[in-house]
Design an enzyme around this catalytic site. Structure first.
Site, PDB file in Angstrom:
ATOM      1  CE  LYS A  20     -13.110  91.756 -14.193  1.00  0.00           C
ATOM      2  NZ  LYS A  20     -12.153  92.582 -13.510  1.00  0.00           N
ATOM      3  CB  THR A  29      -5.129  85.745 -13.532  1.00  0.00           C
ATOM      4  OG1 THR A  29      -4.771  86.314 -12.271  1.00  0.00           O
ATOM      5  CG2 THR A  29      -4.245  84.539 -13.817  1.00  0.00           C
ATOM      6  NE  ARG A  84      -9.729  98.317 -13.833  1.00  0.00           N
ATOM      7  CZ  ARG A  84     -10.460  97.963 -12.786  1.00  0.00           C
ATOM      8  NH1 ARG A  84     -11.112  98.867 -12.094  1.00  0.00           N
ATOM      9  NH2 ARG A  84     -10.543  96.692 -12.433  1.00  0.00           N
ATOM     10  CE  LYS A 107     -10.782  94.215  -7.060  1.00  0.00           C
ATOM     11  NZ  LYS A 107      -9.525  94.220  -7.824  1.00  0.00           N
ATOM     12  CB  ALA A 109     -15.831  98.670 -12.106  1.00  0.00           C
ATOM     13  CG  PHE A 154     -15.792  95.173  -9.204  1.00  0.00           C
ATOM     14  CD1 PHE A 154     -15.157  94.270  -8.362  1.00  0.00           C
ATOM     15  CD2 PHE A 154     -15.739  96.505  -8.867  1.00  0.00           C
ATOM     16  CE1 PHE A 154     -14.497  94.679  -7.218  1.00  0.00           C
ATOM     17  CE2 PHE A 154     -15.077  96.931  -7.717  1.00  0.00           C
ATOM     18  CZ  PHE A 154     -14.464  96.016  -6.897  1.00  0.00           C
ATOM     19  CG  PHE A 187      -9.533  77.672  -8.596  1.00  0.00           C
ATOM     20  CD1 PHE A 187      -9.006  78.168  -7.420  1.00  0.00           C
ATOM     21  CD2 PHE A 187     -10.008  78.588  -9.529  1.00  0.00           C
ATOM     22  CE1 PHE A 187      -8.953  79.535  -7.163  1.00  0.00           C
ATOM     23  CE2 PHE A 187      -9.967  79.947  -9.294  1.00  0.00           C
ATOM     24  CZ  PHE A 187      -9.434  80.427  -8.100  1.00  0.00           C
ATOM     25  CD1 TRP A 211      -2.798  82.269 -10.436  1.00  0.00           C
ATOM     26  CD2 TRP A 211      -1.844  80.265 -10.161  1.00  0.00           C
ATOM     27  NE1 TRP A 211      -2.079  82.293  -9.259  1.00  0.00           N
ATOM     28  CE2 TRP A 211      -1.484  81.096  -9.063  1.00  0.00           C
ATOM     29  CE3 TRP A 211      -1.349  78.965 -10.201  1.00  0.00           C
ATOM     30  CZ2 TRP A 211      -0.672  80.641  -8.016  1.00  0.00           C
ATOM     31  CZ3 TRP A 211      -0.524  78.521  -9.169  1.00  0.00           C
ATOM     32  CH2 TRP A 211      -0.199  79.355  -8.091  1.00  0.00           C
TER      33      TRP A 211
END
Length: 557
Positions: A73, A75, A96, A107, A275, A303, A383, A411
């Site tokens: 998210k 990224t 954040r 994470k 979150a 999240f 991906f 990415w």
């Protein structure tokens, strides 16, 4: 090449001085306080002098429920911001701050990845400008003042069995969840049970992210309930008369942090509430700063959309004074196949049937966001294992709901990989956005919690423990029942059972207790087994990290 290697390669050759980034958005050297060459805080006076333009657009990025397959998210948020600037749309990103717990745990950080990153990523993921340390110090100073008050005669008649304020540490440390303090005799304090929250789950973090000024910050801190008297009456920080001292410790932390992406998009990185426990959004001040200084603001909520986005829309929006004009929902084909029952080791293999089965998760999130009256665009975070057949299938499934799904490769390609997404989002901004809050704060606590469970999670009902029922009666007596609800729930499922993937139905959400965060301005409902102090995994990410003699860091993602 790893994320940190990409960041370091670009930092050495292309990162711009932070004064240059500030100048891009109309700030001069008197408006900022530099923390080295590439980081700065923006003075609140610089923001006070600017008004909020009516035609500014706010874009909220959220996602499906997180899985071990990864969603990306942050990224996508960063790549979308870079893409917007490539299209000559003046854009600022608002994110954040990372917490050291996830950084050292499993994470990871919160600076994006690949060629869609904010830099300097090592600094941001570690100590940054010291905000987390300031919050930890302020939190524990308040705890020390509470225990000192009891030790020095307890004028307020605080019942040490009913102290609700916990100490804090910004690292996952399960051994500190429940502790006993004050042992060793009468000069060591009054023995009592205590515990630690991770700093990002503390009420002070939530307060910092919702406060609009020093005055507002102090007023919110004054309202914090730290416990109850022996007559079961609430005791606040104002009763202790230390709101000024605690606010003083946060005077610099309140100022938004300014950095940049690899493509030099100005980015505010400020505040980091979880979150799944807190409200999961960056600070109101940082978002407001972005709104005042650019034509487009792109922000993210933590999240999945069932947690971060719901809280952004029902808790943060009333404080911000502006709702999003569009929503971007991030999904990966890998994660949807995982929701469809495919094992993690088999996600590389094409499986349109599993993708279709797992689409129920994304479908519920789409419909949830649409009920707020806001246009939704799906970003497929690409991906290398994704096949053309899978991408087409997902786009067709989204089209049936009237939503565009855009294959996005930020990415690998940075902003260039997000141009199609940016154009789709710009098109969605032309659609009407009539914001519809999920519930009325004047409704009862039971009604508000039930609305979230039924309209967002897809559950049937809510089961309140005996303790939670008693607390609700206390809240009504004290006049706290008209506050919004902040649900503390597992991020992995719509239910409060982490292993119920997809879009489960026919379940109940179990509320074990409430925490009245009066300073933040909401009631936290603790569901299932959610923890406010996480633990480290068997093999934490810290095992891969190192630093060389010249200061070069390796293994930080």
């Amino acid at each position: 090449m790893s994320d940190i290697e990409i960041a370091q390669q670009n930092e050495q050759s292309e990162i711009k001085p932070i004064q240059t980034i500030a100048k891009q958005i109309g700030l001069d050297q008197h408006d900022i306080e530099q923390y080295g060459e590439y980081k700065a805080k923006v003075k609140l006076t610089a923001l006070d002098q600017r008004s909020l333009p009516k035609d500014h657009k706010l874009i909220l990025v959220t996602s499906i429920n997180p899985t071990p397959a990864g969603e990306g998210k942050s990224t996508v948020t960063i790549g979308l911001g870079d893409a917007m600037n490539r299209l000559n749309k003046q854009t600022i990103i608002a994110l954040r701050e990372p917490s050291l717990g996830p950084v050292m745990g499993i994470k990871g950080g919160a600076t994006g990845g690949g060629y869609a990153q904010v830099v300097p990523m090592e600094d941001i993921n570690l100590h940054f400008t010291g905000d987390m340390h300031a919050l930890t110090s302020a939190n524990n100073t308040l705890a020390a003042l509470i225990d000192n008050h009891i030790q020095q005669g307890n004028e307020l008649h605080i019942d040490q069995r009913r102290i609700t304020w916990k100490r804090a540490l910004d690292i996952n440390d399960r051994a500190l969840r429940n502790v006993v303090i004050g042992l060793g005799g009468p000069f060591q304090g009054v023995p009592r049970e205590d515990g630690f929250n991770i700093t990002v789950a503390s009420e002070l973090m939530a307060i910092l992210c919702l406060a609009t000024s020093i005055t507002d910050l102090k007023a919110r801190i004054a309202r914090i309930v730290i416990g109850y008297t022996d007559q079961k009456q609430p005791v606040t920080v104002a009763d202790l008369k230390v709101q000024g001292a605690i606010t003083m410790l946060l005077k610099d932390a309140l100022k938004p942090n300014l950095v940049q992406t690899l493509e030099h998009t100005p980015t505010f990185v400020h505040g980091g509430p979880f979150a799944n426990i807190a409200h999961g959004c960056n600070s109101v001040l940082a978002t407001t700063a972005a709104l005042k200084l650019a034509d487009y603001t792109i922000t993210e909520a933590g999240f999945g959309a069932d947690l971060g986005a719901e809280k952004f829309l029902d808790i943060k929006v009333p404080q911000l004074g502006k709702h999003p004009d569009a929503i971007v929902l991030v999904a990966t084909i890998r994660a949807l196949k995982y929701n469809g029952g495919v094992a993690l080791a088999d996600l590389q293999t094409e499986n349109v049937a599993a993708l279709t089965a797992g689409f129920v998760n994304l479908k519920r999130h789409i419909k949830n966001m649409q009920q707020y009256g806001l246009p939704v665009t799906v970003a497929i975070n690409h991906f290398v294992s994704d096949t053309a057949a899978e991408v087409t299938a997902l786009q067709e499934l989204c089209a049936e709901l009237g939503v565009k799904a855009i294959d996005t490769e930020v990415w690998a390609n940075g902003g260039a990989g997000g141009i199609d997404l940016a154009n789709a989002v710009l098109a969605s901004l032309a659609q009407p956005a009539t914001f519809n809050p999920l519930y009325d704060n004047q409704a009862s606590i039971t009604e508000k919690v039930t609305t979230i469970v039924q309209k967002i999670y897809g559950g049937d009902a809510v089961e309140f423990s005996t303790k939670a029922q008693r607390q609700m009666q206390t809240f009504i007596t004290n006049g706290w029942d008209k506050l919004p609800i902040c649900m503390a729930k597992t991020q992995y499922s719509f239910s409060d059972e982490p292993k119920q993937l997809g879009a489960p139905t026919g379940f109940k959400i179990h509320i074990r207790e409430f925490v009245p965060d009066l300073g933040a301005g909401f009631l936290v409902a603790l569901t299932g087994n959610v923890l406010t102090m996480p633990g480290l995994p068997k093999k934490p990410a810290a095992l891969n990290m190192d630093i060389a003699e010249d200061g070069t860091i390796t293994g930080l993602f």
